[in-house]
Structure formats: C-alpha cells, structure tokens
Design a protein around this motif. Sequence first.
Motif, PDB file in Angstrom:
ATOM      1  N   UNK A  69      -1.960   2.529  -6.218  1.00  0.00           N
ATOM      2  CA  UNK A  69      -3.376   0.932  -5.397  1.00  0.00           C
ATOM      3  C   UNK A  69      -2.692   0.333  -5.891  1.00  0.00           C
ATOM      4  N   UNK A  70      -3.264  -1.160  -5.305  1.00  0.00           N
ATOM      5  CA  UNK A  70      -3.248  -2.615  -5.218  1.00  0.00           C
ATOM      6  C   UNK A  70      -2.889  -3.341  -6.667  1.00  0.00           C
ATOM      7  N   UNK A  71      -4.317  -2.860  -7.041  1.00  0.00           N
ATOM      8  CA  UNK A  71      -5.163  -2.977  -8.308  1.00  0.00           C
ATOM      9  C   UNK A  71      -4.280  -1.351  -9.810  1.00  0.00           C
ATOM     10  N   UNK A  78       1.864  -1.282  -9.339  1.00  0.00           N
ATOM     11  CA  UNK A  78       1.568  -2.461  -8.260  1.00  0.00           C
ATOM     12  C   UNK A  78       2.462  -3.208  -7.091  1.00  0.00           C
ATOM     13  N   UNK A  79       3.927  -2.948  -7.878  1.00  0.00           N
ATOM     14  CA  UNK A  79       5.083  -2.958  -6.705  1.00  0.00           C
ATOM     15  C   UNK A  79       4.791  -2.037  -5.917  1.00  0.00           C
ATOM     16  N   UNK A  85       2.488  -0.752   1.001  1.00  0.00           N
ATOM     17  CA  UNK A  85       1.620  -0.861   2.249  1.00  0.00           C
ATOM     18  C   UNK A  85       2.532  -1.724   3.553  1.00  0.00           C
ATOM     19  N   UNK A  86       3.575  -2.473   3.699  1.00  0.00           N
ATOM     20  CA  UNK A  86       4.320  -2.930   3.996  1.00  0.00           C
ATOM     21  C   UNK A  86       5.024  -1.696   4.970  1.00  0.00           C
ATOM     22  N   UNK A  87       5.488  -0.812   4.423  1.00  0.00           N
ATOM     23  CA  UNK A  87       6.120   0.303   5.127  1.00  0.00           C
ATOM     24  C   UNK A  87       4.401   0.778   6.185  1.00  0.00           C
ATOM     25  N   UNK A  88       3.162   1.238   5.602  1.00  0.00           N
ATOM     26  CA  UNK A  88       2.529   1.275   6.718  1.00  0.00           C
ATOM     27  C   UNK A  88       2.617   0.359   8.093  1.00  0.00           C
ATOM     28  N   UNK A  89       2.209  -0.870   7.334  1.00  0.00           N
ATOM     29  CA  UNK A  89       2.028  -1.462   9.059  1.00  0.00           C
ATOM     30  C   UNK A  89       3.102  -1.786   9.534  1.00  0.00           C
ATOM     31  N   UNK A 129       8.623   8.162  -0.137  1.00  0.00           N
ATOM     32  CA  UNK A 129       8.255   8.539  -1.591  1.00  0.00           C
ATOM     33  C   UNK A 129       7.390   6.919  -1.653  1.00  0.00           C
ATOM     34  N   UNK A 130       6.436   6.921  -1.151  1.00  0.00           N
ATOM     35  CA  UNK A 130       5.240   5.416  -1.231  1.00  0.00           C
ATOM     36  C   UNK A 130       4.018   6.318  -1.246  1.00  0.00           C
TER      37      UNK A 130
END
Length: 144
Positions: A69-71, A78-79, A85-89, A129-130
């Motif tokens: 979770x982002x939060x 959070x990291x 998020x970067x990998x899905x993008x 592993x994300x």
Amino acid sequence: MQKGVIHICVLAVLLGSAVIRPVLAIADDSNVLWQECHPYERRITCVVDGDTLWYQETKIRLLDIDAPEVEGRCIHERQLAQAATVELTRLLNTGLVRIAFDGQDKYSRHLARIWVREGEVGPAMITAKLAESFGQRGPSPWCR
C-alpha cells in the motif's frame, strides 16, 4: 467506438443464476502513455499503485494479486509500493494487449486480468516480488 477496441459480453451461468461478465479485448492500444495518477486530478488513464489503475475512466483492480500500500504501515511497505507503482507503469507502457473483466469488488472497482506485450501483468508483479497472491498473506507482510 474507439479505434482498436472491441467490447464483448460473455454470459456465464453460475450456481443457476445468469451473470453477465464483460470482457474488453484490446487489439492495439500502444499509443497510451501510462503514468502515475496525481492527487486531485481527473483520472482517465493512469496507475494508482501496484494493483490498481484507471483505464478510459474505469477503475480497475488487478485480480488475484495484492501489492504493498502507498500509505502502508511502515516505511519499507511504502517504498515497495512506490517500486510496484513504477513497475506496473513500466509494464503497461510496453503495450496493452487485453483486459478481461471479472466482476467488481466491495469498493466498486472492476476486477480484471491484464495482458501486455510481455505477458500477464499480475504474475509478472509477483515474479518481481512487488506483489503477492491475493489471500495468501496475513497482516502487512511488507513490514515484518
């Protein structure tokens, strides 16, 4: 109808009741530039986190995976959420091939599997592993 997009409705019979399950098949949508969603902006096509995104104003939750979770509860979660998020993008920017919808969750997000040129997104996120398989974890495994 938008170029390259085909809408199909599949009628499934479950436990004696008919359920309509829409399947969106995308032939070529490589002209979409995916980026992270920004707070307070209208969300049309963007990535929320490692398992949630918006596509053509439809909020989608990836089926069968759970990303940090982002939060999240700890800095490590959070990291990892930011990395997910970067990998899905990145995966989506390789070229969206297909979205297969399968109902909605309790938050009214459309549940779906997504394929890009590199293959199905959910298993790729687990391999990186994300994300973990949905339902396979207890409370916040990212903060152990």
